[in-house]
Design an enzyme around this catalytic site. Structure first.
Site: not given
Lengths: 476, 331
Positions: A35-36, A39-41, A158
């Protein structure tokens, strides 16, 4: 394609709350893997006959909070991924829309590993370095993917270990996939400075020209990051581990530059003529020009003989002047890749007999979280079945793996994938042939998650010596 | 992205004239069937982005008669509506002083959108604004929906409601290639090839961009790659100013690049682009009035109250009706 689009409107399963939207029914949800900020993975497996059991990473983008429609990060990532099919770039296999909350779900081929975890495993668990075949193969494939991106005028912006994914068991075992294109840009158009996008990215892999305030970037910024990653693969430690200055709008990162200068020596106008034009150098508010750095020696830090091809390549990636820095295309031709051991497609399994094969742990999966990000009752599936079985040395004894401390996993953004197959049209999309590929993790998570991250970052100890949370990066 | 060859634009969104005609006809037909079935065609886009066709009228018998009076717009009239709103789109972009690239992207989005839908199903005004909004987002010239809505006195919520629908209809193929950059590239190339004064080239470039503006309002962007559109524009512009020997340039260009086409084929393509521009027809006031009247009845807006009521009800029934949307799209 065609008319299907129109049809795909149906996801209306949200009568009240927990009904699964139709598109979701084609997957078995295994659990949350990251998650970040965005949102979520999730890890899921396909149910359709054609690809039954295939692992898919699903990155959920929340609707942007500012009430301004669909997340631009998601849109940007999707549109790029649609256009760049490449073996070393994550593969986006589908895009789903959950109309109930207007969130987007990007389905990627799942990659079991990433460089962040591989490096960490060697450093913290195995206590020995990564073998030369693996380092070289990982690096070559990373460069190969990057060369493709750069020749398509895309700068990733990035790159960091957690965004470099590696496929687990299967046909693509050990294949590198560059992931997380939320920050990537096509650079035909003038790019806005990072600060204008309100972006927060990790500074450890940031090129010196950016640290010194360059307004425009070139693909050379990605090559700097590759150099940092190369060194980290060799030493298992981040090369330039500066303490980040947290402030609004892209503050001057003195400590990060200091770390770089200590290793590479002071930049000079002879070596880097345009240095004088860079705002932070020029203004020199913090008197960085006057610092003295003696005994700079990159080769001591990375423990490479100064005459070795590996050292030569590394030092060309860490060239101060972005115009002189080696390009991805040039790097692929470097002597380092022509000497033994030769690089291979399966970076994790050396072809030479006798080399020890490392079993890397699988990603921990939090099986208590559902797609909404709320905890569900779903009994933990045989989750680990496939996965866990393999490796997992020690780390996660129980069947159900423990979610990693957030930093770890989560952050990577999703990968992208090649596109062609998106079948957005109907929910069914995925069915087709998807390939292996992507990995997902994403970075973004809910607001809460975000706060937590911040808290964690402040915590000095962090429990991981030397390893900062992955910086997840960006947010608007 | 530099590589047009592998782009979704080239591989998925360049059609033959026949394919284009089939698509227009298919969405027109679908809307007509819906009109027959439900008495009106406008899809509702809910706050959550989901779509539904109108509820069938309750008083079936009464409305059956009424429906028979509701005339669908035909394919040519659909074309007129698109043309009208594409002009509006350019106007709005000009008023906001958006760069050419955004306008071109929005126009291409709009054209692609109406390959999937009939103007009877989605109000072109709403779609036009949403396409502009989406183009700004994609081209990193972010303008908030609110700002955009304010600038043209429209409810910005409508833009947000339609945003996802637009991306979806575009199949998330959002990177598009406009001919403006190609014009720049060709002019730079010509400068190397011909020894002509710089101001001549600037003039050529200027009028070529105006030619591109015209081309962008036709169906040509759905039929030809951007490079050919740019060459057609340059050729016309050069015909006015007589700056250089255009065919000689084409021949040299083709011989330098591994281009599989002959000069003859290329010239035919440019002629075809020209003919689309020549055939371009803007609807007359009278046409517009007539079409708008028909559209209003297709959209069930003849009776204001009724549509209001429908809005409320749709909340409850939309689930059902949206399931039905599946079928017609294949029809």
């Amino acid at each position: 394609m065609g008319d299907g689009t129109a049809a795909s409107t149906t996801n209306r399963g949200h009568s009240s709350s927990s009904n699964k939207p139709e598109w979701l029914q084609q997957y078995d949800l295994i659990g949350k893997i990251g998650e970040g900020t965005y949102g979520l993975v999730f890890l899921a497996r396909t149910k359709s006959a054609a690809n039954r059991g295939k692992s898919i990473a699903i990155k959920k983008f929340k609707q942007s909070k500012d009430g301004d429609g669909v997340s631009p990060t998601a849109i940007r990532e999707i549109m790029l991924l649609r256009e760049i099919p490449h073996e070393n770039v994550v593969k986006l296999v589908n895009v789903h829309i959950n109309h109930a909350d207007m969130s987007l779900y990007l389905a990627f081929d799942y990659a079991e590993h990433d460089l962040y975890e591989i490096i960490r495993h060697h450093r913290d668990k195995l206590n020995h370095s990564i073998n030369q075949y693996t380092v070289k193969s990982l690096l070559w494939q990373l460069l190969n993917g990057l060369n493709y991106l750069h020749s398509n005028w895309i700068i990733h912006r990035d790159l960091k270990p957690s965004n470099i994914l590696v496929m687990g068991d299967g046909e693509e075992h050990g294949v590198v996939k560059v992931a997380d294109f939320g920050l990537a840009r096509i650079y035909q158009a003038p790019l806005k400075p990072l600060s204008e996008n309100g972006v927060v990215v990790t500074i450890w892999y940031r090129a010196p020209e950016l640290l010194l305030g360059a307004k425009h970037y070139t693909s050379a910024v990605d090559m700097w990051a590759v150099g940092c990653i190369f060194a980290e693969l060799l030493t298992l430690k981040p090369l330039f581990q500066g303490a980040e200055v947290k402030a609004m709008s892209n503050p001057f990162q003195l400590d990060q530059l200091d770390k770089i200068f200590k290793v590479l020596g002071h930049p000079t106008l002879e070596k880097w003529p345009t240095l004088a034009n860079l705002p932070h150098w020029h203004q020199d508010v913090q008197h960085i020009q006057g610092h003295k750095y003696d005994n700079a020696s990159l080769y001591n830090v990375v423990h490479l003989p100064p005459k070795s091809p590996a050292y030569d390549l590394l030092s060309k990636m860490l060239e101060y002047d972005p115009r002189k820095r080696i390009t991805a295309a040039q790097a692929l031709e470097h002597e380092y890749f022509r000497i033994e051991p030769l690089h291979g497609r399966n970076a994790l399994v050396p072809c030479q007999p006798g080399e020890k094969v490392v079993n890397y742990p699988t990603r921990p999966v939090d099986t208590t979280t559902d797609f909404e990000g709320t905890t569900s009752i779903q009994p933990s599936q045989p989750v680990s079945s496939g996965n866990a079985a393999g490796g997992m040395p020690g780390a996660h004894p129980s069947n159900r793996s423990v979610p990693r401390p957030m930093n770890v996993v989560g952050m990577q953004r999703m990968p992208h994938q090649s596109m062609q197959a998106y079948n957005l049209t109907s929910q069914a999309g995925m069915g087709g042939g998807m390939n292996p590929g992507g990995i997902p993790m994403q970075r973004g998570a809910a607001a809460q998650a975000h706060q937590q991250q911040h808290l964690r970052r402040k915590d000095p100890g962090m429990g991981m010596p030397g390893y900062p949370p992955q910086q997840r990066s960006r947010r608007f | 992205m530099a590589d047009f060859q592998t782009s979704t634009h080239r591989t998925k969104w360049i059609f033959t004239p026949q394919e284009l005609a089939e698509k227009y006809s298919a969405s027109n037909q679908r809307a007509i069937q819906i009109l027959e079935k439900y008495g009106s065609t406008l899809m509702e886009v809910d706050v959550d982005g989901s779509l539904s066709y109108p509820e069938p009228h309750i008083a079936a018998k009464d409305s059956a008669e009424k429906h028979s009076r509701t005339k669908p717009v035909n394919i040519e009239e659909e074309q007129f509506m698109r043309v009208f709103y594409e002009n509006k789109l350019q106007e709005v972009c000009n008023n906001f002083h958006f760069p050419h690239k955004i306008q071109a992207t929005a126009l291409i989005f709009f054209k692609r959108f109406y390959l999937q839908w009939s103007v009877m199903e989605h109000h072109p005004k709403n779609i036009m604004l949403t396409c502009i909004y989406a183009a700004c987002k994609i081209e990193e010239n972010h303008v908030s929906a609110e700002e955009l809505g304010k600038g043209i006195s429209q409810d910005h919520q409508m833009i947000l409601n339609n945003e996802m629908l637009v991306y979806q209809s575009l199949e998330f193929d959002l990177i598009v290639y406009a001919p403006y950059r190609s014009v720049e590239g060709f002019v730079n190339d010509m400068e190397e090839f011909f020894q002509v004064a710089d101001d001549q080239f600037q003039m050529l470039k200027g009028t070529s961009k105006m030619e591109v503006d015209k081309i962008m309002l036709t169906d040509a962007p759905l039929l030809f790659p951007p490079g050919q559109l740019a060459l057609a524009a340059l050729r016309n512009s050069n015909a006015q100013h007589k700056v250089l020997d255009f065919e000689r340039y084409l021949r040299s260009m083709l011989s330098h690049q591994n281009y599989s086409r002959t000069v003859q084929e290329l010239l035919e393509a440019l002629d075809a682009v020209d003919s689309w521009v020549r055939r371009y027809k803007f609807p007359s006031e009278k046409d517009l009035k007539h079409i708008n009247r028909k559209l209003k009845s297709c959209w069930g807006q003849s009776s204001h109250d009724e549509s209001k009521k429908r809005e409320k009800k749709s909340k409850h029934k939309s689930k059902k009706s949206s399931n039905e949307t599946h079928a017609p799209s294949h029809g």
